[in-house]
Write a protein that holds these residues in place. Structure first.
Motif, PDB file in Angstrom:
ATOM      1  N   MET A   1       0.833  -1.194   0.000  1.00  0.00           N
ATOM      2  CA  MET A   1       0.000   0.000   0.000  1.00  0.00           C
ATOM      3  C   MET A   1       0.877   1.256   0.000  1.00  0.00           C
ATOM      4  O   MET A   1       2.051   1.208   0.353  1.00  0.00           O
ATOM      5  CB  MET A   1      -0.929   0.009   1.218  1.00  0.00           C
ATOM      6  CG  MET A   1      -1.976  -1.099   1.207  1.00  0.00           C
ATOM      7  SD  MET A   1      -3.162  -0.880  -0.129  1.00  0.00           S
ATOM      8  CE  MET A   1      -4.247  -2.283   0.184  1.00  0.00           C
ATOM      9  N   SER A   2       0.246   2.372  -0.383  1.00  0.00           N
ATOM     10  CA  SER A   2       0.956   3.653  -0.406  1.00  0.00           C
ATOM     11  C   SER A   2       0.029   4.708   0.173  1.00  0.00           C
ATOM     12  O   SER A   2      -1.095   4.880  -0.305  1.00  0.00           O
ATOM     13  CB  SER A   2       1.347   4.016  -1.838  1.00  0.00           C
ATOM     14  OG  SER A   2       2.009   5.248  -1.884  1.00  0.00           O
ATOM     15  N   TYR A   3       0.491   5.406   1.213  1.00  0.00           N
ATOM     16  CA  TYR A   3      -0.366   6.333   1.934  1.00  0.00           C
ATOM     17  C   TYR A   3       0.175   7.762   1.848  1.00  0.00           C
ATOM     18  O   TYR A   3       1.374   7.989   2.008  1.00  0.00           O
ATOM     19  CB  TYR A   3      -0.480   5.936   3.405  1.00  0.00           C
ATOM     20  CG  TYR A   3      -1.218   4.633   3.640  1.00  0.00           C
ATOM     21  CD1 TYR A   3      -2.602   4.618   3.807  1.00  0.00           C
ATOM     22  CD2 TYR A   3      -0.529   3.427   3.693  1.00  0.00           C
ATOM     23  CE1 TYR A   3      -3.281   3.435   4.028  1.00  0.00           C
ATOM     24  CE2 TYR A   3      -1.205   2.228   3.906  1.00  0.00           C
ATOM     25  CZ  TYR A   3      -2.584   2.238   4.070  1.00  0.00           C
ATOM     26  OH  TYR A   3      -3.257   1.067   4.280  1.00  0.00           O
ATOM     27  N   MET A   4      -0.752   8.712   1.633  1.00  0.00           N
ATOM     28  CA  MET A   4      -0.452  10.137   1.741  1.00  0.00           C
ATOM     29  C   MET A   4      -1.042  10.618   3.061  1.00  0.00           C
ATOM     30  O   MET A   4      -2.209  10.344   3.359  1.00  0.00           O
ATOM     31  CB  MET A   4      -1.060  10.919   0.580  1.00  0.00           C
ATOM     32  CG  MET A   4      -0.579  10.503  -0.792  1.00  0.00           C
ATOM     33  SD  MET A   4      -1.470  11.401  -2.111  1.00  0.00           S
ATOM     34  CE  MET A   4      -0.876  13.088  -1.851  1.00  0.00           C
ATOM     35  N   ILE A   5      -0.249  11.351   3.853  1.00  0.00           N
ATOM     36  CA  ILE A   5      -0.717  11.818   5.153  1.00  0.00           C
ATOM     37  C   ILE A   5      -0.493  13.326   5.266  1.00  0.00           C
ATOM     38  O   ILE A   5       0.605  13.822   5.031  1.00  0.00           O
ATOM     39  CB  ILE A   5       0.005  11.100   6.312  1.00  0.00           C
ATOM     40  CG1 ILE A   5      -0.269   9.591   6.261  1.00  0.00           C
ATOM     41  CG2 ILE A   5      -0.456  11.660   7.656  1.00  0.00           C
ATOM     42  CD1 ILE A   5       0.393   8.813   7.387  1.00  0.00           C
ATOM     43  N   GLY A   6      -1.558  14.037   5.636  1.00  0.00           N
ATOM     44  CA  GLY A   6      -1.473  15.460   5.951  1.00  0.00           C
ATOM     45  C   GLY A   6      -1.750  15.653   7.424  1.00  0.00           C
ATOM     46  O   GLY A   6      -2.681  15.046   7.967  1.00  0.00           O
ATOM     47  N   VAL A   7      -0.951  16.479   8.095  1.00  0.00           N
ATOM     48  CA  VAL A   7      -1.072  16.688   9.537  1.00  0.00           C
ATOM     49  C   VAL A   7      -1.189  18.185   9.810  1.00  0.00           C
ATOM     50  O   VAL A   7      -0.320  18.962   9.409  1.00  0.00           O
ATOM     51  CB  VAL A   7       0.147  16.130  10.306  1.00  0.00           C
ATOM     52  CG1 VAL A   7      -0.088  16.233  11.799  1.00  0.00           C
ATOM     53  CG2 VAL A   7       0.450  14.691   9.895  1.00  0.00           C
ATOM     54  N   ASP A   8      -2.249  18.568  10.505  1.00  0.00           N
ATOM     55  CA  ASP A   8      -2.429  19.964  10.895  1.00  0.00           C
ATOM     56  C   ASP A   8      -2.345  20.062  12.408  1.00  0.00           C
ATOM     57  O   ASP A   8      -3.141  19.446  13.121  1.00  0.00           O
ATOM     58  CB  ASP A   8      -3.779  20.492  10.410  1.00  0.00           C
ATOM     59  CG  ASP A   8      -4.020  21.923  10.878  1.00  0.00           C
ATOM     60  OD1 ASP A   8      -3.170  22.783  10.577  1.00  0.00           O
ATOM     61  OD2 ASP A   8      -5.037  22.164  11.546  1.00  0.00           O
ATOM     62  N   VAL A   9      -1.373  20.839  12.889  1.00  0.00           N
ATOM     63  CA  VAL A   9      -1.161  20.987  14.325  1.00  0.00           C
ATOM     64  C   VAL A   9      -1.886  22.229  14.811  1.00  0.00           C
ATOM     65  O   VAL A   9      -1.536  23.352  14.433  1.00  0.00           O
ATOM     66  CB  VAL A   9       0.344  21.085  14.665  1.00  0.00           C
ATOM     67  CG1 VAL A   9       0.531  21.225  16.169  1.00  0.00           C
ATOM     68  CG2 VAL A   9       1.084  19.870  14.142  1.00  0.00           C
ATOM     69  N   GLY A  10      -2.911  22.049  15.636  1.00  0.00           N
ATOM     70  CA  GLY A  10      -3.645  23.166  16.204  1.00  0.00           C
ATOM     71  C   GLY A  10      -3.291  23.376  17.659  1.00  0.00           C
ATOM     72  O   GLY A  10      -2.525  22.605  18.253  1.00  0.00           O
ATOM     73  N   GLY A  11      -3.865  24.412  18.246  1.00  0.00           N
ATOM     74  CA  GLY A  11      -3.569  24.707  19.637  1.00  0.00           C
ATOM     75  C   GLY A  11      -4.168  23.700  20.595  1.00  0.00           C
ATOM     76  O   GLY A  11      -3.659  23.494  21.697  1.00  0.00           O
ATOM     77  N   THR A  12      -5.261  23.046  20.188  1.00  0.00           N
ATOM     78  CA  THR A  12      -5.950  22.091  21.058  1.00  0.00           C
ATOM     79  C   THR A  12      -5.843  20.668  20.539  1.00  0.00           C
ATOM     80  O   THR A  12      -5.578  19.735  21.304  1.00  0.00           O
ATOM     81  CB  THR A  12      -7.438  22.487  21.202  1.00  0.00           C
ATOM     82  OG1 THR A  12      -7.521  23.855  21.612  1.00  0.00           O
ATOM     83  CG2 THR A  12      -8.132  21.610  22.226  1.00  0.00           C
ATOM     84  N   PHE A  13      -6.080  20.485  19.226  1.00  0.00           N
ATOM     85  CA  PHE A  13      -6.020  19.152  18.642  1.00  0.00           C
ATOM     86  C   PHE A  13      -5.071  19.125  17.447  1.00  0.00           C
ATOM     87  O   PHE A  13      -4.850  20.137  16.781  1.00  0.00           O
ATOM     88  CB  PHE A  13      -7.415  18.692  18.179  1.00  0.00           C
ATOM     89  CG  PHE A  13      -8.362  18.383  19.309  1.00  0.00           C
ATOM     90  CD1 PHE A  13      -8.246  17.210  20.031  1.00  0.00           C
ATOM     91  CD2 PHE A  13      -9.367  19.273  19.652  1.00  0.00           C
ATOM     92  CE1 PHE A  13      -9.112  16.924  21.072  1.00  0.00           C
ATOM     93  CE2 PHE A  13     -10.238  19.006  20.687  1.00  0.00           C
ATOM     94  CZ  PHE A  13     -10.108  17.820  21.406  1.00  0.00           C
ATOM     95  N   THR A  14      -4.529  17.948  17.168  1.00  0.00           N
ATOM     96  CA  THR A  14      -3.725  17.701  15.972  1.00  0.00           C
ATOM     97  C   THR A  14      -4.529  16.775  15.067  1.00  0.00           C
ATOM     98  O   THR A  14      -4.996  15.716  15.502  1.00  0.00           O
ATOM     99  CB  THR A  14      -2.375  17.058  16.332  1.00  0.00           C
ATOM    100  OG1 THR A  14      -1.628  17.986  17.134  1.00  0.00           O
ATOM    101  CG2 THR A  14      -1.572  16.735  15.085  1.00  0.00           C
ATOM    102  N   ASP A  15      -4.693  17.183  13.807  1.00  0.00           N
ATOM    103  CA  ASP A  15      -5.568  16.476  12.875  1.00  0.00           C
ATOM    104  C   ASP A  15      -4.756  15.731  11.817  1.00  0.00           C
ATOM    105  O   ASP A  15      -3.718  16.227  11.352  1.00  0.00           O
ATOM    106  CB  ASP A  15      -6.509  17.459  12.174  1.00  0.00           C
ATOM    107  CG  ASP A  15      -7.354  18.252  13.158  1.00  0.00           C
ATOM    108  OD1 ASP A  15      -7.590  17.732  14.269  1.00  0.00           O
ATOM    109  OD2 ASP A  15      -7.765  19.378  12.817  1.00  0.00           O
TER     110      ASP A  15
END
Length: 687
Positions: A1-15
């Protein structure tokens, strides 16, 4: 498999947004942030996602993240000790500024925190004239002495900004060479490389902020890169820029100021993508998270980009998506002020201790507490059942901090908190729309972030907006935007000249120079020729005006016909922005801009057919809810959002829960689900 991952770091949660390139499966995930070291939450979340999907780290083919490290360092004044080298006689420019008065009648208004400590701003003998000629040669011994002094004073970074270096950078570049000889360990920013445009104060403040953040961002991104390598991820990670594109770790280290609005910009890129799915070419984005709300405007599926923004009181001359941020999030703290008025924000409870209902020691009532008390949020568990909450603690905080000082009942206090925060956000939306000459009623409100869908319909009602759009994974849309971004490098040059054909050769020379620079940048990123796009624009104004309007042009090889169209477009945009234009007045070309874009592979989403007569899903429960401005509670069904199928029509009032957010639909609003699982909500009272 091949995965693309985007990560958004917020002040309360990380998505996290995860796309399987082989199967087309899309998956999202949310976890608490770790403000002391944001990379810890990223690594933990990536490992959690891999475990859930049964995947290995080496199967990750793409990893990008939006960061608030630079933004927080500016807000909290946690950059490094730095020095400034400039032309003699101009060392106090950062304190003098540009004579604008943001608080005209406030005699006690505080000036921005000085990023360059007193005594570490040094002028050296040199002078370039306005035409690029050398009036006074650089005194190299004086420059060396200044550099040695800054080294003795313990600075970690140096900003270099001399007069008219945007025309002739010879002295500025030589000072950079001397720093590398005398103080090689210092982080150095040259204004002629970062922002080669006129207006020395804007150029200087941009250069200073870049050096102020440089070592902080260098430490963070290098730590981030090592952390992902240590868990077995082979690909080089990317970081989001404020213009909505992605850049490599090296480019982030060289130009950290480009990440000042890193996270929110990704959400606007994703909103533009969703807008195309919904055929909504006019959108106001409403991104409400745990700490803040970010507002932006999209027209013709294109986010608006500003070439100069104010960041923490200082002008920043770097292209950024035009986003307004206010302190209004789920964690925003409510209080009764000294005059007895109810206030909400901008202070936030953050991830720790968080709102009182999180059971982490928080004692202050927050917006999330009010939503739980009113029944709009699940009163037992959130995050898809992974996180327990306590309605009793929420009630206790509101009662002790709001009801007791004010005499309000719990219900009126909780509803008052929602009314105040909704009004704050509506005011921010007006600032990017009505105050800019747009009719807000022509736009759709796209709500996302963990708290955006909670407030969307009530905010839209206050503004007169008729349609609300909720993307499928609204709570993690910013991380999805990281999977949709391209690589982009913005270049600029200044040459003030009349808007006449006689100046076209000079304009074309500057465009060609910037295309070469952009080509070199794309070469370093490994972008193939077939995936390169160049966009061109000019900043124009009327003669004797002090501000410019950016006008796109179709080619970097300007002709008389292209110039005539640019002038006509300028008149039209001037009229839209300011209410008038003068087609007989002479125009000027001021700045010339080129964007070198590298097209990146993106996820492809396929629509599902619409069901003709879909069966209504069974509600999870029926809950008692008090809506804004309502006198009494109503009972409304609570649905699992992804029980809805394309073609589903659901009348309000109702609530739709999902792992990353909760949608609240008042009475007289109706849900329509499209083929991409976007929820389109219309106000039935407006025809």
């Amino acid at each position: 498999m091949s995965y693309m991952i985007g990560v958004d770091v917020g002040g309360t949660f990380t998505d996290f947004s995860v796309f399987n390139e082989e199967t087309g499966e899309f998956f999202n995930y949310k976890d608490s942030s770790t403000p002391d070291d944001p990379s810890r939450a990223i690594v933990k979340g990536v490992l959690d996602v891999l475990k859930i999907k049964g995947a290995k780290p080496e199967e990750i083919s793409y990893l990008a993240h939006g960061t608030t490290v630079g933004t927080n360092a500016l807000i909290e004044k946690k950059g490094v000790r730095l020095g400034l080298v400039t032309t003699k006689g101009f060392k106090d420019l950062m304190e003098i500024g540009n004579q604008r008065r943001p608080n005209l009648y406030n005699l006690q208004a505080q000036k921005p925190y000085p990023l360059v400590p007193s005594g570490l701003n040094i002028g050296v003998t040199e002078r370039i004239r306005f035409d690029g000629s050398v009036e006074t040669p650089l005194d190299e011994e004086e420059a060396r002495s200044a550099i040695r002094y800054l080294k003795e004073q313990g600075v970690k970074a140096i900003a270099v900004c001399t007069l008219f270096s945007f025309i002739n950078p010879i002295h500025e570049k030589r000072i950079g060479e001397l720093i590398r000889e005398e103080f090689p360990e210092a982080y150095v920013t040259l204004s002629c490389e970062l922002a080669p445009e006129f207006r020395e104060y804007s150029r200087m403040s941009t250069t200073v902020m870049n050096s102020y953040l440089g070592p902080v961002m260098k430490k963070y991104v290098n730590n981030f890169r090592e952390s992902v390598r240590n868990i077995g991820i082979k690909v080089e990670p990317y970081v989001t820029q404020s213009n909505g594109s992605i850049i490599s770790i090296k480019e982030t280290v060289d130009c950290p100021i480009k990440t000042a609005l890193s996270g929110p910009s990704a959400g606007v890129i994703a909103a533009s993508f969703i807008g195309r799915q919904c055929s909504a070419d006019k959108i106001i984005t409403f991104d409400m998270g745990g700490t803040s709300a970010d507002i932006s405007l999209i027209e013709n599926y294109t986010p608006q980009v500003s070439n100069e923004r104010t960041v923490e009181g200082y002008p920043c001359r770097i292209p950024m998506i035009n986003i307004i941020t206010i302190g209004a999030g789920g964690g925003s703290i409510a209080r009764i002020d000294a005059g007895g008025a109810l206030k909400v924000g901008p202070d936030s409870a953050g991830a720790a201790p968080g709102p009182a209902c999180y059971m982490r020691g928080g004692e202050n009532p927050c917006v999330t507490d009010a939503n739980i008390v009113l029944g709009k949020l699940n009163q037992k568990k959130i995050l898809g059942g992974r996180m327990d909450v306590s309605v009793d603690l929420a009630r206790k905080a509101i009662r002790e901090k709001i009801c007791d000082p004010s005499g309000l009942s719990e219900d009126r206090a909780a509803n008052g908190i929602i009314t105040v925060v909704n009004s704050n956000m509506a005011r921010a939306i007006r600032s990017v729309s009505v105050e800019k000459g747009y009719d807000v009623r022509e736009f759709s409100l796209m709500a996302f972030g963990g708290a955006g869908p909670l407030h969307a319909c009530e905010v839209a009602k206050e503004l007169g907006i008729r349609r609300v759009i909720i993307p499928p994974h609204a709570g993690t849309l910013c991380s999805l935007g990281l999977l949709l971004a391209d690589t982009k490098f913005d270049m600029s040059r200044t040459l003030v000249q009349p808007g006449k054909p006689e100046g076209l050769d000079s304009a074309n020379r500057l465009f060609a120079e910037m295309v070469r620079q952009g080509t070199e940048a794309l070469d370093k990123e490994g972008v193939p020729d077939s995936r390169r796009v160049f966009q061109f624009s000019v900043d124009m104004r009327y003669m004797r005006q002090n501000f410019e309007i950016n006008i796109p042009v179709s080619s970097g090889r300007m002709t008389k016909e292209i110039l005539e169209k640019a002038i006509a477009d300028f008149h039209a945009e001037h009229k839209r922005s300011y209410g008038y234009c003068d087609e007989k007045a002479e125009t000027q070309l001021v700045n010339y801009r080129v964007s070198a874009i590298g097209i990146i592979d993106k996820p492809e989403f396929q629509p599902e057919p619409l069901a003709e007569n879909p069966v209504m899903p069974k509600p999870l429960e029926v809950r008692k809810i008090l809506f804004q401005n309502a006198e009494s509670y109503v009972y409304a069904p609570v649905y699992q959002r992804f029980d809805f199928v394309p073609g589903q029509v659901v009348p309000g009032p109702c609530i739709c829960e999902q792992m990353d957010s909760t949608l609240v639909v008042p009475q007289n609003w109706t849900i329509h689900v499209d083929g991409y699982q976007n929820i389109l909500i219309t106000d039935d009272e407006v025809k």
